[in-house]
Design a protein around this motif. Structure first.
Motif, short mmCIF file in Angstrom:
data_model
loop_
_atom_site.label_atom_id
_atom_site.label_comp_id
_atom_site.label_asym_id
_atom_site.label_seq_id
_atom_site.Cartn_x
_atom_site.Cartn_y
_atom_site.Cartn_z
N LEU A 178 0.68 -1.22 -0.10
CA LEU A 178 0.01 -0.05 -0.06
C LEU A 178 0.98 1.30 0.02
CD1 LEU A 178 -2.97 -1.02 2.10
CD2 LEU A 178 -2.92 -0.61 0.01
N LYS A 229 1.82 1.67 -3.59
CA LYS A 229 0.64 1.95 -4.35
C LYS A 229 0.28 3.46 -4.40
CE LYS A 229 -4.48 0.87 -5.13
NZ LYS A 229 -5.59 0.38 -4.63
N GLN A 276 3.16 5.57 -5.93
CA GLN A 276 2.88 5.54 -7.28
C GLN A 276 1.78 6.42 -7.76
OE1 GLN A 276 2.21 1.70 -8.95
NE2 GLN A 276 3.37 2.24 -10.84
N SER A 277 0.72 6.44 -6.95
CA SER A 277 -0.53 7.14 -7.37
C SER A 277 -0.28 8.62 -7.22
CB SER A 277 -1.84 6.95 -6.23
OG SER A 277 -1.82 7.47 -5.28
N GLU A 336 -6.04 1.91 2.84
CA GLU A 336 -5.48 2.91 1.88
C GLU A 336 -5.81 4.14 1.98
OE1 GLU A 336 -5.33 3.82 -2.93
OE2 GLU A 336 -6.24 1.97 -2.28
#
Length: 180
Positions: free
Chosen positions: A55, A58, A61-62, A129
């Motif tokens: 996470l 993630k 990267q987002s 998240e």
């Protein structure tokens, strides 16, 4: 003796957490991008998990932050001969703040910037998240304030006070007392 904080140069910054899988990894990546040119970012843990939390990757990267080279590693790497000499060492988890850290070569400036552990959040995937996004935002806010400091023009006492103030920004946790 010259003050190492009086010259414009690239500063080495180490972010510490117990597991080096989430908060310290987020901080390393944020400073690597947002402080590019002024700072070299590193992270480590007292008891590294050996893997980076998916996470954390993630969320980074987002938001378009770099993932290259991120790995969970021991803080002993940075206390060993030949390791980069740190200018700043920040703990981002309360457990690491209460531990006996290695002796860092070069007497770096230190501060505690504790935030809640997003990896400890229980719930569904969206709740987990969201905790990582909140941690990311708190860290990015602190790092942006830190990166904007006129480090070369501040004396050690003033710089130390500013670093402590950054640790009190929104999202702050309190370190647990260490076991004696």
């Amino acid at each position: 003796m010259t003050d190492p904080f009086r010259t414009e140069r690239i500063y080495n910054v180490l972010f510490l957490c117990t597991g080096n899988s989430a908060r310290s990894i987020l901080a390393e990546s944020i400073l690597a991008q947002d402080g590019a040119g002024r700072f070299r970012a590193f992270s480590a843990g007292s008891q590294p998990k050996g893997t980076v939390n998916p996470l954390a990757l993630k969320v980074l990267q987002s938001y378009g932050y770099p993932l290259e080279g991120l790995r969970s590693k021991s803080w002993e790497e940075f206390a060993a001969p030949g390791a980069p000499v740190m200018d700043f060492v920040f703990t981002v988890c309360d457990a690491a703040a209460g531990e006996a850290c290695p002796v860092w070569p070069g007497q770096p400036m230190t501060a505690h910037w504790g935030i809640e552990d997003p990896a400890a959040v229980e719930g569904n995937d969206l709740q987990k998240e969201a905790a990582f996004v909140a941690a990311f935002r708190h860290l990015r806010n602190r790092i942006s304030v830190f990166a904007a400091l006129p480090i070369a023009s501040l004396d050690r006492m003033t710089l130390g006070a500013r670093l402590a103030e950054i640790g009190q920004l929104q999202g702050t946790t309190r370190p647990r007392p260490s076991a004696a």
